[in-house]
Design a protein around this motif. Sequence first.
Motif, PDB file in Angstrom:
ATOM      1  N   SER A  28      -6.611   3.351  -1.589  1.00 19.53           N
ATOM      2  CA  SER A  28      -6.646   1.931  -1.232  1.00 19.53           C
ATOM      3  C   SER A  28      -6.532   1.813   0.280  1.00 19.53           C
ATOM      4  CB  SER A  28      -5.498   1.171  -1.906  1.00 19.53           C
ATOM      5  OG  SER A  28      -5.505  -0.201  -1.551  1.00 19.53           O
ATOM      6  N   SER A  29      -7.157   0.798   0.844  1.00 20.84           N
ATOM      7  CA  SER A  29      -7.059   0.588   2.294  1.00 20.84           C
ATOM      8  C   SER A  29      -6.083  -0.543   2.590  1.00 20.84           C
ATOM      9  CB  SER A  29      -8.427   0.248   2.889  1.00 20.84           C
ATOM     10  OG  SER A  29      -8.812  -1.072   2.559  1.00 20.84           O
ATOM     11  N   LEU A  30      -5.421  -0.421   3.726  1.00 22.66           N
ATOM     12  CA  LEU A  30      -4.477  -1.461   4.140  1.00 22.66           C
ATOM     13  C   LEU A  30      -5.206  -2.776   4.360  1.00 22.66           C
ATOM     14  CD1 LEU A  30      -1.583  -2.189   4.959  1.00 22.66           C
ATOM     15  CD2 LEU A  30      -2.157  -1.484   7.293  1.00 22.66           C
ATOM     16  N   HIS A  31      -6.392  -2.704   4.931  1.00 19.14           N
ATOM     17  CA  HIS A  31      -7.168  -3.931   5.187  1.00 19.14           C
ATOM     18  C   HIS A  31      -7.465  -4.659   3.886  1.00 19.14           C
ATOM     19  CE1 HIS A  31     -10.622  -6.457   6.366  1.00 19.14           C
ATOM     20  NE2 HIS A  31     -10.100  -6.414   7.584  1.00 19.14           N
ATOM     21  N   GLY A  65       0.889  -1.907  14.934  1.00 20.56           N
ATOM     22  CA  GLY A  65       0.122  -2.923  15.649  1.00 20.56           C
ATOM     23  C   GLY A  65       0.060  -2.634  17.137  1.00 20.56           C
ATOM     24  N   ARG A  66       1.117  -2.020  17.665  1.00 19.28           N
ATOM     25  CA  ARG A  66       1.156  -1.696  19.096  1.00 19.28           C
ATOM     26  C   ARG A  66       0.129  -0.630  19.466  1.00 19.28           C
ATOM     27  NH1 ARG A  66       7.087   0.239  19.616  1.00 19.28           N
ATOM     28  NH2 ARG A  66       7.931  -0.934  17.853  1.00 19.28           N
ATOM     29  N   TYR A  67      -0.274   0.143  18.483  1.00 23.80           N
ATOM     30  CA  TYR A  67      -1.234   1.230  18.723  1.00 23.80           C
ATOM     31  C   TYR A  67      -2.655   0.827  18.326  1.00 23.80           C
ATOM     32  CZ  TYR A  67       2.781   4.225  19.584  1.00 23.80           C
ATOM     33  OH  TYR A  67       3.934   4.784  20.114  1.00 23.80           O
ATOM     34  N   ASP A  68      -2.853  -0.448  18.090  1.00 21.59           N
ATOM     35  CA  ASP A  68      -4.180  -0.981  17.760  1.00 21.59           C
ATOM     36  C   ASP A  68      -4.761  -0.333  16.499  1.00 21.59           C
ATOM     37  OD1 ASP A  68      -6.302  -2.725  18.117  1.00 21.59           O
ATOM     38  OD2 ASP A  68      -7.423  -1.342  19.411  1.00 21.59           O
ATOM     39  N   VAL A  69      -3.884  -0.020  15.532  1.00 24.48           N
ATOM     40  CA  VAL A  69      -4.354   0.496  14.250  1.00 24.48           C
ATOM     41  C   VAL A  69      -5.022  -0.650  13.499  1.00 24.48           C
ATOM     42  CG1 VAL A  69      -3.653   1.448  12.016  1.00 24.48           C
ATOM     43  CG2 VAL A  69      -2.600   2.294  14.122  1.00 24.48           C
ATOM     44  N   ASN A  84       0.812  -1.219   0.000  1.00 20.18           N
ATOM     45  CA  ASN A  84       0.000   0.000   0.000  1.00 20.18           C
ATOM     46  C   ASN A  84       0.849   1.274   0.000  1.00 20.18           C
ATOM     47  OD1 ASN A  84      -2.810  -0.182  -0.305  1.00 20.18           O
ATOM     48  ND2 ASN A  84      -3.141   1.021   1.561  1.00 20.18           N
ATOM     49  N   ARG A  85       2.044   1.202  -0.587  1.00 16.56           N
ATOM     50  CA  ARG A  85       2.903   2.391  -0.672  1.00 16.56           C
ATOM     51  C   ARG A  85       2.301   3.367  -1.676  1.00 16.56           C
ATOM     52  NH1 ARG A  85       7.964   4.766  -2.246  1.00 16.56           N
ATOM     53  NH2 ARG A  85       9.459   4.827  -0.512  1.00 16.56           N
ATOM     54  N   TRP A  86       2.372   4.652  -1.357  1.00 12.26           N
ATOM     55  CA  TRP A  86       1.725   5.657  -2.219  1.00 12.26           C
ATOM     56  C   TRP A  86       2.275   5.672  -3.638  1.00 12.26           C
ATOM     57  CZ3 TRP A  86       5.634   6.419   1.078  1.00 12.26           C
ATOM     58  CH2 TRP A  86       6.717   7.193   0.681  1.00 12.26           C
ATOM     59  N   THR A  87       3.508   5.227  -3.823  1.00 17.38           N
ATOM     60  CA  THR A  87       4.105   5.209  -5.159  1.00 17.38           C
ATOM     61  C   THR A  87       3.673   4.018  -5.993  1.00 17.38           C
ATOM     62  OG1 THR A  87       6.047   4.116  -4.194  1.00 17.38           O
ATOM     63  CG2 THR A  87       6.158   6.511  -4.463  1.00 17.38           C
ATOM     64  N   ALA A  88       2.922   3.097  -5.399  1.00 16.75           N
ATOM     65  CA  ALA A  88       2.549   1.884  -6.134  1.00 16.75           C
ATOM     66  C   ALA A  88       1.088   1.497  -5.923  1.00 16.75           C
ATOM     67  CB  ALA A  88       3.461   0.727  -5.709  1.00 16.75           C
ATOM     68  N   LEU A  89       0.246   2.457  -5.529  1.00 10.86           N
ATOM     69  CA  LEU A  89      -1.169   2.131  -5.340  1.00 10.86           C
ATOM     70  C   LEU A  89      -1.804   1.777  -6.684  1.00 10.86           C
ATOM     71  CD1 LEU A  89      -2.466   4.827  -2.806  1.00 10.86           C
ATOM     72  CD2 LEU A  89      -1.744   2.475  -2.349  1.00 10.86           C
ATOM     73  N   PRO A  90      -2.663   0.760  -6.714  1.00  6.47           N
ATOM     74  CA  PRO A  90      -3.317   0.369  -7.971  1.00  6.47           C
ATOM     75  C   PRO A  90      -4.381   1.365  -8.415  1.00  6.47           C
ATOM     76  CG  PRO A  90      -4.168  -0.942  -6.154  1.00  6.47           C
ATOM     77  CD  PRO A  90      -3.027  -0.135  -5.596  1.00  6.47           C
ATOM     78  N   GLY A  92      -6.971  -8.398   4.960  1.00  8.01           N
ATOM     79  CA  GLY A  92      -7.246  -8.476   6.392  1.00  8.01           C
ATOM     80  C   GLY A  92      -6.067  -8.930   7.224  1.00  8.01           C
ATOM     81  N   SER A  93      -4.977  -9.361   6.569  1.00 12.22           N
ATOM     82  CA  SER A  93      -3.775  -9.795   7.302  1.00 12.22           C
ATOM     83  C   SER A  93      -2.816  -8.613   7.402  1.00 12.22           C
ATOM     84  CB  SER A  93      -3.102 -10.972   6.587  1.00 12.22           C
ATOM     85  OG  SER A  93      -3.968 -12.075   6.495  1.00 12.22           O
ATOM     86  N   LEU A  94      -3.068  -7.720   8.340  1.00 10.00           N
ATOM     87  CA  LEU A  94      -2.301  -6.478   8.433  1.00 10.00           C
ATOM     88  C   LEU A  94      -0.820  -6.712   8.688  1.00 10.00           C
ATOM     89  CD1 LEU A  94      -4.733  -4.170  10.484  1.00 10.00           C
ATOM     90  CD2 LEU A  94      -4.693  -4.659   8.038  1.00 10.00           C
ATOM     91  N   SER A  95      -0.495  -7.861   9.248  1.00 16.16           N
ATOM     92  CA  SER A  95       0.911  -8.153   9.542  1.00 16.16           C
ATOM     93  C   SER A  95       1.754  -8.288   8.279  1.00 16.16           C
ATOM     94  CB  SER A  95       1.032  -9.433  10.379  1.00 16.16           C
ATOM     95  OG  SER A  95       0.487 -10.540   9.678  1.00 16.16           O
ATOM     96  N   ARG A  96       1.124  -8.321   7.109  1.00 18.14           N
ATOM     97  CA  ARG A  96       1.894  -8.314   5.867  1.00 18.14           C
ATOM     98  C   ARG A  96       2.574  -6.959   5.647  1.00 18.14           C
ATOM     99  NH1 ARG A  96      -2.146  -9.765   1.287  1.00 18.14           N
ATOM    100  NH2 ARG A  96      -0.349  -9.048   0.062  1.00 18.14           N
ATOM    101  N   SER A  97       2.110  -5.961   6.365  1.00 16.70           N
ATOM    102  CA  SER A  97       2.703  -4.625   6.281  1.00 16.70           C
ATOM    103  C   SER A  97       3.829  -4.501   7.297  1.00 16.70           C
ATOM    104  CB  SER A  97       1.647  -3.560   6.561  1.00 16.70           C
ATOM    105  OG  SER A  97       2.243  -2.321   6.879  1.00 16.70           O
ATOM    106  N   LEU A  98       5.028  -4.178   6.838  1.00 15.58           N
ATOM    107  CA  LEU A  98       6.174  -3.995   7.730  1.00 15.58           C
ATOM    108  C   LEU A  98       5.889  -2.897   8.748  1.00 15.58           C
ATOM    109  CD1 LEU A  98       9.198  -4.559   8.404  1.00 15.58           C
ATOM    110  CD2 LEU A  98       9.758  -2.741   6.756  1.00 15.58           C
ATOM    111  N   MET A  99       5.293  -1.800   8.329  1.00  8.34           N
ATOM    112  CA  MET A  99       5.013  -0.681   9.224  1.00  8.34           C
ATOM    113  C   MET A  99       4.036  -1.100  10.321  1.00  8.34           C
ATOM    114  SD  MET A  99       3.861   3.220   8.244  1.00  8.34           S
ATOM    115  CE  MET A  99       2.318   2.749   7.456  1.00  8.34           C
ATOM    116  N   TRP A 100       3.010  -1.866   9.952  1.00  4.01           N
ATOM    117  CA  TRP A 100       2.052  -2.325  10.956  1.00  4.01           C
ATOM    118  C   TRP A 100       2.708  -3.330  11.898  1.00  4.01           C
ATOM    119  CZ3 TRP A 100      -0.158  -6.610  13.024  1.00  4.01           C
ATOM    120  CH2 TRP A 100      -1.318  -6.410  13.795  1.00  4.01           C
ATOM    121  N   ARG A 101       3.480  -4.243  11.320  1.00  2.00           N
ATOM    122  CA  ARG A 101       4.086  -5.330  12.089  1.00  2.00           C
ATOM    123  C   ARG A 101       5.068  -4.792  13.128  1.00  2.00           C
ATOM    124  NH1 ARG A 101       5.438  -7.960   7.887  1.00  2.00           N
ATOM    125  NH2 ARG A 101       7.688  -7.557   7.830  1.00  2.00           N
TER     126      ARG A 101
END
Length: 353
Positions: free
Chosen positions: A92-95, A113-117, A82-88, A100-109
């Motif tokens: 687009s939403s991360l979910h 994730g600690r902030y319950d985003v 979901n990087r802004w330079t490569a949005l389809p 729905g597997s947010l852990s695929r995102s390095l930033m979330w992981r």
Amino acid sequence: MGSAAAYARARESVLRICRGEADARTLRLEALDAIRRAVSFDAYAWLLTDPETSVGSSPLADVPCLPQLPQLIRLKYLTAVNRWTALPSPVSSLHSATGGSLSRSLMWRELLGRYDVTDIASSVYQDRFGCWGFLDLWRIGRPAFAEADIEFLGHIAGPVTAALRHALARTFVPATGGDQMSAGPVVLLLSPALEVRAQTPQTQRYLRILVPPDAEDQAPVPAGAYNVAAQLLAAEAGVDDNPPMARVHLASGRWLTLRAARMDTTPAAAGRDLAVSIEPSTASDRVSVFARACGLTPRETELLRYLAGGVGTREVARQMFVSENTVQDHLKSIFDKSTARSRRALLARALGT
């Protein structure tokens, strides 16, 4: 999810804001207020970008992890999902992007994730002239953004893009007096984790103008430097190949160029510090951004570069393999797009002289 009436009212508000002539900061603040009436969110980050490199600057942000700002910016640039330079698409939403597997995102992981985003709706504002900004809206501890939310954000992306570009074009005015910037670059030294190691004496002055702190006695936050340094890390990691460079408007027609580079270019340099240089933008850099902001065609941009170099009409015609009448036609089109009424006024805006 908002009602159909709420989306319609918010869209009209955004369109009204975009038809105005507010500066980019005011435009973003007013647009966020309008968006919030239809799409609820708990945090946001809205950056302008260099139209050629897509590297961020001039941030507006209200996020719960500001103490981890260097880490947040580093992870934002290193995350391919979901990087802004490569949005389809413009939004687009991360979910949705992760199924729905947010852990695929390095930033979330590693951080969010600690902030319950629970979701991030990402919008990119780009057109055929360049990328003008990106916006992340966060949901925290609540359901993901609805499809209708994403659709609404997509509907306003075009008008917001045009408004941001036009706002940037209006910053090109003949430079006025006031504080003069140093003739040469100033440097900020960062660790690979984007911690400030050292800086030259004038660096704080530049940073204070780029992102003014809330209080006079506070140290300025080097957000612009973090962004170009993070882009260098992303390029090294193969996430994005844009150069680590951003041209940023200060005030009164003045522009700065920020660049990042490793202190050591040997193969073993990955753990070495990063140097961010900050210096007044060159005439070439200014002309490039000005031409894109005014929506000039490649031929019009070529003509503008010749004029900025002091080349006369006859020689321009020879270099461009066109008639002098065609040069005048191109020049008239440039005047129309830039609202300049003469060559002198045009060059004063483009070059800041």
